[in-house]
Design an enzyme around this catalytic site. Structure first.
Site, PDB file in Angstrom:
ATOM      1  N   CYS A  28      12.958  -0.335   2.675  1.00  0.00           N
ATOM      2  CA  CYS A  28      12.077  -0.121   3.822  1.00  0.00           C
ATOM      3  C   CYS A  28      12.352   1.184   4.551  1.00  0.00           C
ATOM      4  CB  CYS A  28      12.172  -1.302   4.787  1.00  0.00           C
ATOM      5  SG  CYS A  28      11.434  -2.817   4.128  1.00  0.00           S
ATOM      6  N   LYS A  31       9.511   3.807   4.448  1.00  0.00           N
ATOM      7  CA  LYS A  31       8.259   3.635   5.191  1.00  0.00           C
ATOM      8  C   LYS A  31       7.834   4.950   5.853  1.00  0.00           C
ATOM      9  CE  LYS A  31       8.092  -1.214   6.661  1.00  0.00           C
ATOM     10  NZ  LYS A  31       8.044  -2.093   7.855  1.00  0.00           N
ATOM     11  N   GLY A  59       0.038  -4.310  15.404  1.00  0.00           N
ATOM     12  CA  GLY A  59       0.989  -4.069  14.326  1.00  0.00           C
ATOM     13  C   GLY A  59       1.801  -5.282  13.962  1.00  0.00           C
ATOM     14  N   GLY A 149      -1.092  -9.674 -10.882  1.00  0.00           N
ATOM     15  CA  GLY A 149      -0.790  -8.555 -10.019  1.00  0.00           C
ATOM     16  C   GLY A 149      -1.485  -7.297 -10.491  1.00  0.00           C
ATOM     17  N   SER A 151      -0.552  -2.999 -11.665  1.00  0.00           N
ATOM     18  CA  SER A 151       0.477  -2.008 -11.970  1.00  0.00           C
ATOM     19  C   SER A 151      -0.173  -0.657 -12.245  1.00  0.00           C
ATOM     20  CB  SER A 151       1.304  -2.446 -13.185  1.00  0.00           C
ATOM     21  OG  SER A 151       0.478  -2.557 -14.333  1.00  0.00           O
TER      22      SER A 151
END
Length: 339
Positions: A28, A31, A59, A149, A151
């Site tokens: 993270c 970010k 947020g 998903g 990719s």
């Protein structure tokens, strides 16, 4: 502490591929800085929509839409670059982090899909299988099926999930529901960003940091709901100070944070002392600093630790949650005082 990608895979002393060597930042901490992100989405808030309970305005951790009087559907997505070199552990961490957004809203995840970016000409597909296997293991622990998903071929590896959850619309945990005069509870220790940055630079492995990042926030969320909490968020890339600031701002309250009460992952203070502070952490502190007041004895290192960019951190809950440490309290007013 940043490493430059080379044309050949970065290897450990034992010859194993170092996934973090392919990433400009880890977890993270990669970010977009909070101030820049808010500027980018500023004109997109306030979108009308029938049944929208939680949108982009404050947020929050996930979107929430009312589909039935007694049922809200939650939606979120989270992915990032490698935070550790072990592919299986990276998958576990990324999955726990993505699922956390649903728990932070007081929900239960019911379905996930994988999000993958992979440098197929540089990294073997067997490593991607390990990443996906790790994600599946944590999602299975959460009782959340992973169904397909998307990719892409990407020069930098990335992995995460888009997660759908459900919640009682009358019991949502929200960013904007904090009231003054209540305790602040933190359900995981902080400092994993420092250890992840040290791992990226040195290859040292920190088992407690991995254990913390792979632990689901499910039990903490259930305990928060049982305690009657109405406001919560999870602590990830914007650090404890950043996420506390966002919640206070959305709720129109201030906060007092007790530095000595904030739990730390073993080795975090040593990593701070040795200078393993990420650029993301420094940007977090710069963003929050105008809203901070520091008591005597609170120094720059204390603030950097509290701004440390977490990956798959714990829940920050407004209210006392049995079994977890109280790290401060909310107050009338605005801003954050660190004591």
């Amino acid at each position: 502490m940043e490493q430059t990608r080379t044309s050949t895979p970065p290897l450990s002393a034992a010859g194993a591929v170092r996934l973090t060597g392919f990433a400009h930042g880890g977890g993270c901490a990669c970010k977009i800085p909070p101030g820049e992100l808010e500027d980018a989405v500023r004109g997109l808030t306030g979108q009308p929509g029938a049944g929208v309970l939680v949108g982009l305005d404050d947020g929050d951790d996930a979107a929430a839409v009312l589909v039935r009087e007694d049922l809200a559907v939650l939606s979120t997505a989270d992915f990032f670059t490698p935070v550790v070199d072990d592919a299986y552990d990276w998958g576990r961490i990324a999955a726990a982090n993505a699922l956390s957004d649903v728990y932070a809203m007081g929900g239960r995840p019911v379905m996930a899909i994988n999000l993958v970016g992979w440098p197929r000409e540089k990294l073997p597909m067997e490593l991607l299988t390990e990443v996906l296997r790790g994600g599946l293991a944590v999602a299975s622990e959460a009782g959340c099926p992973v169904i397909g998903g998307h990719s892409i071929d990407d020069p930098e590896p990335k992995y995460g999930m888009a997660v759908t959850g459900v919640a009682d619309p009358g019991r949502l945990l929200r960013n904007d529901a904090a009231a003054p005069g209540l305790p602040l509870t933190l359900t995981k220790p902080i400092g994993v960003g420092l250890l992840n940055n040290r791992h990226k630079a040195t290859g040292e492995v920190f088992a407690e940091a991995v254990a913390t990042m792979t632990r689901l926030n499910r039990d903490a969320a259930e305990a928060a709901l049982a305690a009657g909490a109405r406001a919560a968020t999870d602590v990830t890339g914007f650090g404890l100070l950043g996420h506390l600031h966002k919640m206070c701002r959305a709720s129109g309250v201030g906060a007092v944070l007790d530095r000595a009460a904030v739990p730390l992952v073993e080795g975090a203070e040593e990593a701070l002392r040795d200078g393993y502070v990420s650029g993301g952490t420094r940007r977090n502190l710069d963003w929050v600093r105008p809203h901070l007041r520091s008591a005597a004895g609170v120094d720059e290192d204390d603030l950097l630790l509290l701004a440390d960019a977490q990956t798959s951190g714990g829940l920050l809950v407004v209210g006392e949650v049995p079994g977890y440490p109280v790290v401060g309290h909310t107050v009338a007013g605005s801003g954050i005082e660190v004591r």
